[in-house]
Design a protein around this motif. Structure first.
Motif, short mmCIF file in Angstrom:
data_model
loop_
_atom_site.label_atom_id
_atom_site.label_comp_id
_atom_site.label_asym_id
_atom_site.label_seq_id
_atom_site.Cartn_x
_atom_site.Cartn_y
_atom_site.Cartn_z
N GLN A 60 6.21 0.75 6.85
CA GLN A 60 5.47 -0.51 6.83
C GLN A 60 6.26 -1.63 7.50
OE1 GLN A 60 3.61 -1.48 3.05
NE2 GLN A 60 3.14 0.67 2.69
N ASP A 62 0.85 -1.18 0.00
CA ASP A 62 0.00 0.00 0.00
C ASP A 62 0.90 1.24 0.00
OD1 ASP A 62 -2.19 1.66 0.16
OD2 ASP A 62 -2.37 1.47 2.33
N ASP A 102 1.34 5.25 -1.44
CA ASP A 102 0.64 6.40 -1.98
C ASP A 102 1.64 7.52 -2.22
OD1 ASP A 102 -1.48 8.06 -2.80
OD2 ASP A 102 -1.77 8.81 -0.77
#
Length: 120
Positions: free
Chosen positions: A24, A2, A4
């Motif tokens: 992360q 994920d 962005d």
């Protein structure tokens, strides 16, 4: 993964990518032994040039966050704690093995929770 990328950010895109992967890993979202996308695949996924992703991967490799295993691909590296790293890699292998058998993530989580209750 994920990721962005904010094109309006004052932080360079490769640095945004690098920092998000590090976060992360720190948060436990990406654990030791987790295979991450190839440079080209991630570039397409997040809308960056392959050279930008390659630069981020190079720096992450130099920092010991990721490791490339030749034709096998690129993985989250084991950290400084060998016991934790071993446990994370065992968990990753367990999930991979069960997914190969067609077991859903929800069922895998249920198995782990049952195992934890049974180990008390």
């Amino acid at each position: 993964m994920d990721i962005d990328i904010d094109p309006d950010s004052s932080t360079a895109p490769f640095d945004q990518l690098r920092l998000q992967i590090i976060e992360q890993v720190r948060s436990g979202q990406l654990i030791a032994g987790t295979k991450i996308p190839t440079v080209r695949a991630l570039a397409v996924e997040v809308g960056l040039a392959p050279n930008t992703v390659a630069k981020a991967y190079r720096e992450l490799g130099e920092q010991g966050v990721i490791e490339t295993r030749g034709k096998q691909g690129t993985f989250i590296a084991s950290g400084g704690d060998p016991i934790r790293a071993g446990a994370e890699m065992a968990a990753t292998r367990y999930v991979q093995d069960l997914r190969k058998l067609g077991v859903s993530d929800e069922e895998i989580l249920g198995f782990v929770q049952s195992a934890l209750r049974g180990a008390e």
